[in-house]
Every structure is written in C-alpha cells, then in structure tokens.
Design a protein around this motif. Sequence first.
Motif, PDB file in Angstrom:
ATOM      1  N   TYR A  27      63.616 -39.888 -30.494  1.00 40.96           N
ATOM      2  CA  TYR A  27      63.938 -40.134 -31.896  1.00 40.96           C
ATOM      3  C   TYR A  27      63.024 -39.345 -32.823  1.00 40.96           C
ATOM      4  O   TYR A  27      63.436 -38.921 -33.900  1.00 40.96           O
ATOM      5  CB  TYR A  27      63.902 -41.632 -32.191  1.00 40.96           C
ATOM      6  CG  TYR A  27      65.102 -42.303 -31.601  1.00 40.96           C
ATOM      7  CD1 TYR A  27      66.317 -42.298 -32.287  1.00 40.96           C
ATOM      8  CD2 TYR A  27      65.065 -42.876 -30.347  1.00 40.96           C
ATOM      9  CE1 TYR A  27      67.452 -42.865 -31.735  1.00 40.96           C
ATOM     10  CE2 TYR A  27      66.190 -43.446 -29.778  1.00 40.96           C
ATOM     11  CZ  TYR A  27      67.381 -43.438 -30.483  1.00 40.96           C
ATOM     12  OH  TYR A  27      68.501 -44.001 -29.932  1.00 40.96           O
ATOM     13  N   ARG A  28      61.794 -39.102 -32.396  1.00 40.93           N
ATOM     14  CA  ARG A  28      60.882 -38.250 -33.160  1.00 40.93           C
ATOM     15  C   ARG A  28      61.472 -36.848 -33.268  1.00 40.93           C
ATOM     16  O   ARG A  28      61.521 -36.270 -34.348  1.00 40.93           O
ATOM     17  CB  ARG A  28      59.515 -38.211 -32.479  1.00 40.93           C
ATOM     18  CG  ARG A  28      58.517 -37.298 -33.132  1.00 40.93           C
ATOM     19  CD  ARG A  28      57.224 -37.284 -32.302  1.00 40.93           C
ATOM     20  NE  ARG A  28      56.209 -36.490 -32.930  1.00 40.93           N
ATOM     21  CZ  ARG A  28      55.977 -35.205 -32.658  1.00 40.93           C
ATOM     22  NH1 ARG A  28      56.708 -34.585 -31.748  1.00 40.93           N
ATOM     23  NH2 ARG A  28      55.042 -34.547 -33.283  1.00 40.93           N
ATOM     24  N   ARG A  29      61.941 -36.303 -32.142  1.00 48.15           N
ATOM     25  CA  ARG A  29      62.547 -34.967 -32.144  1.00 48.15           C
ATOM     26  C   ARG A  29      63.784 -34.924 -33.036  1.00 48.15           C
ATOM     27  O   ARG A  29      64.004 -33.966 -33.772  1.00 48.15           O
ATOM     28  CB  ARG A  29      62.911 -34.539 -30.725  1.00 48.15           C
ATOM     29  CG  ARG A  29      61.733 -34.077 -29.908  1.00 48.15           C
ATOM     30  CD  ARG A  29      62.166 -33.385 -28.626  1.00 48.15           C
ATOM     31  NE  ARG A  29      62.906 -34.260 -27.710  1.00 48.15           N
ATOM     32  CZ  ARG A  29      62.336 -35.014 -26.775  1.00 48.15           C
ATOM     33  NH1 ARG A  29      61.026 -34.992 -26.619  1.00 48.15           N
ATOM     34  NH2 ARG A  29      63.067 -35.775 -25.993  1.00 48.15           N
ATOM     35  N   ARG A  30      64.594 -35.968 -32.986  1.00 49.01           N
ATOM     36  CA  ARG A  30      65.798 -36.013 -33.829  1.00 49.01           C
ATOM     37  C   ARG A  30      65.437 -36.059 -35.310  1.00 49.01           C
ATOM     38  O   ARG A  30      66.084 -35.409 -36.132  1.00 49.01           O
ATOM     39  CB  ARG A  30      66.650 -37.222 -33.472  1.00 49.01           C
ATOM     40  CG  ARG A  30      67.307 -37.114 -32.130  1.00 49.01           C
ATOM     41  CD  ARG A  30      68.082 -38.356 -31.802  1.00 49.01           C
ATOM     42  NE  ARG A  30      68.548 -38.314 -30.426  1.00 49.01           N
ATOM     43  CZ  ARG A  30      69.105 -39.330 -29.811  1.00 49.01           C
ATOM     44  NH1 ARG A  30      69.283 -40.476 -30.444  1.00 49.01           N
ATOM     45  NH2 ARG A  30      69.493 -39.211 -28.558  1.00 49.01           N
ATOM     46  N   ALA A  31      64.434 -36.854 -35.660  1.00 48.01           N
ATOM     47  CA  ALA A  31      64.009 -36.942 -37.063  1.00 48.01           C
ATOM     48  C   ALA A  31      63.443 -35.610 -37.542  1.00 48.01           C
ATOM     49  O   ALA A  31      63.667 -35.213 -38.688  1.00 48.01           O
ATOM     50  CB  ALA A  31      62.978 -38.058 -37.233  1.00 48.01           C
ATOM     51  N   ILE A  32      62.730 -34.902 -36.673  1.00 48.10           N
ATOM     52  CA  ILE A  32      62.210 -33.572 -37.022  1.00 48.10           C
ATOM     53  C   ILE A  32      63.375 -32.607 -37.213  1.00 48.10           C
ATOM     54  O   ILE A  32      63.403 -31.837 -38.185  1.00 48.10           O
ATOM     55  CB  ILE A  32      61.224 -33.067 -35.951  1.00 48.10           C
ATOM     56  CG1 ILE A  32      59.942 -33.901 -35.990  1.00 48.10           C
ATOM     57  CG2 ILE A  32      60.898 -31.589 -36.165  1.00 48.10           C
ATOM     58  CD1 ILE A  32      59.011 -33.663 -34.819  1.00 48.10           C
ATOM     59  N   ALA A  33      64.355 -32.643 -36.318  1.00 42.53           N
ATOM     60  CA  ALA A  33      65.518 -31.748 -36.420  1.00 42.53           C
ATOM     61  C   ALA A  33      66.327 -32.005 -37.684  1.00 42.53           C
ATOM     62  O   ALA A  33      66.906 -31.075 -38.254  1.00 42.53           O
ATOM     63  CB  ALA A  33      66.409 -31.909 -35.190  1.00 42.53           C
ATOM     64  N   ARG A  34      66.342 -33.246 -38.141  1.00 45.59           N
ATOM     65  CA  ARG A  34      67.087 -33.596 -39.361  1.00 45.59           C
ATOM     66  C   ARG A  34      66.246 -33.430 -40.618  1.00 45.59           C
ATOM     67  O   ARG A  34      66.683 -33.794 -41.710  1.00 45.59           O
ATOM     68  CB  ARG A  34      67.595 -35.032 -39.260  1.00 45.59           C
ATOM     69  CG  ARG A  34      68.657 -35.187 -38.207  1.00 45.59           C
ATOM     70  CD  ARG A  34      69.141 -36.599 -38.113  1.00 45.59           C
ATOM     71  NE  ARG A  34      70.167 -36.683 -37.077  1.00 45.59           N
ATOM     72  CZ  ARG A  34      70.594 -37.812 -36.564  1.00 45.59           C
ATOM     73  NH1 ARG A  34      70.105 -38.958 -36.976  1.00 45.59           N
ATOM     74  NH2 ARG A  34      71.522 -37.791 -35.639  1.00 45.59           N
ATOM     75  N   HIS A  35      65.045 -32.927 -40.467  1.00 45.69           N
ATOM     76  CA  HIS A  35      64.133 -32.657 -41.588  1.00 45.69           C
ATOM     77  C   HIS A  35      63.771 -33.930 -42.358  1.00 45.69           C
ATOM     78  O   HIS A  35      63.605 -33.901 -43.572  1.00 45.69           O
ATOM     79  CB  HIS A  35      64.713 -31.600 -42.526  1.00 45.69           C
ATOM     80  CG  HIS A  35      65.036 -30.320 -41.828  1.00 45.69           C
ATOM     81  ND1 HIS A  35      64.053 -29.450 -41.406  1.00 45.69           N
ATOM     82  CD2 HIS A  35      66.210 -29.787 -41.443  1.00 45.69           C
ATOM     83  CE1 HIS A  35      64.618 -28.420 -40.809  1.00 45.69           C
ATOM     84  NE2 HIS A  35      65.930 -28.605 -40.803  1.00 45.69           N
ATOM     85  N   LEU A  36      63.653 -35.044 -41.633  1.00 47.62           N
ATOM     86  CA  LEU A  36      63.181 -36.287 -42.234  1.00 47.62           C
ATOM     87  C   LEU A  36      61.672 -36.385 -42.155  1.00 47.62           C
ATOM     88  O   LEU A  36      61.025 -36.971 -43.028  1.00 47.62           O
ATOM     89  CB  LEU A  36      63.807 -37.491 -41.528  1.00 47.62           C
ATOM     90  CG  LEU A  36      65.328 -37.587 -41.607  1.00 47.62           C
ATOM     91  CD1 LEU A  36      65.828 -38.690 -40.705  1.00 47.62           C
ATOM     92  CD2 LEU A  36      65.767 -37.806 -43.038  1.00 47.62           C
ATOM     93  N   VAL A  37      61.113 -35.837 -41.081  1.00 50.29           N
ATOM     94  CA  VAL A  37      59.668 -35.820 -40.863  1.00 50.29           C
ATOM     95  C   VAL A  37      59.276 -34.436 -40.363  1.00 50.29           C
ATOM     96  O   VAL A  37      60.118 -33.657 -39.936  1.00 50.29           O
ATOM     97  CB  VAL A  37      59.217 -36.895 -39.846  1.00 50.29           C
ATOM     98  CG1 VAL A  37      59.505 -38.298 -40.344  1.00 50.29           C
ATOM     99  CG2 VAL A  37      59.880 -36.676 -38.499  1.00 50.29           C
ATOM    100  N   ARG A  38      57.987 -34.156 -40.421  1.00 49.73           N
ATOM    101  CA  ARG A  38      57.469 -32.917 -39.846  1.00 49.73           C
ATOM    102  C   ARG A  38      56.317 -33.281 -38.929  1.00 49.73           C
ATOM    103  O   ARG A  38      55.635 -34.296 -39.146  1.00 49.73           O
ATOM    104  CB  ARG A  38      57.036 -31.942 -40.927  1.00 49.73           C
ATOM    105  CG  ARG A  38      55.847 -32.403 -41.732  1.00 49.73           C
ATOM    106  CD  ARG A  38      55.395 -31.341 -42.727  1.00 49.73           C
ATOM    107  NE  ARG A  38      54.457 -31.938 -43.646  1.00 49.73           N
ATOM    108  CZ  ARG A  38      54.691 -32.122 -44.929  1.00 49.73           C
ATOM    109  NH1 ARG A  38      55.811 -31.710 -45.470  1.00 49.73           N
ATOM    110  NH2 ARG A  38      53.799 -32.691 -45.691  1.00 49.73           N
TER     111      ARG A  38
END
Length: 63
Positions: A27-38
């Motif tokens: 889920y961390r990778r998905r959030a990074i891919a969606r530009h929600l987190v860095r």
Amino acid sequence: MIAVLGNKRLKEVAQQLDVTPSYASQYRRRAIARHLVRPGSYGHVQYILPFFNEFIRATQDTE
C-alpha cells in the motif's frame, strides 16, 4: 493514510493496522505511485499535499 500521520515508520504502521510489514509496503508503493505520499527517510513516507497532516487531524473522529 491516517496510520501514516505523525511520520511513523512502516513497521509501526503495520503494527497499528495489524498487518505484516510486507503487506503494508504494498500500500505504501501504491500511495507513492498515486502521488499521495513521497518516500522520506528509510521506512518513512511524507504527505505530498501541503497541510494534509492538519486536515487529517481536523477530520479525525475522536471517539
């Protein structure tokens, strides 16, 4: 996204969500891919949107 509040390590987030660290990292990778987190420092993420920390705190149900 709420579990990440406070710049926690991925291990702490996984414990809070009662999941394995590898499951949480998906889920961390998905959030990074969606530009929600860095990616922050090792094992951490940071919100991208300005004042998102404050928004999450303000909308939290205290009960």
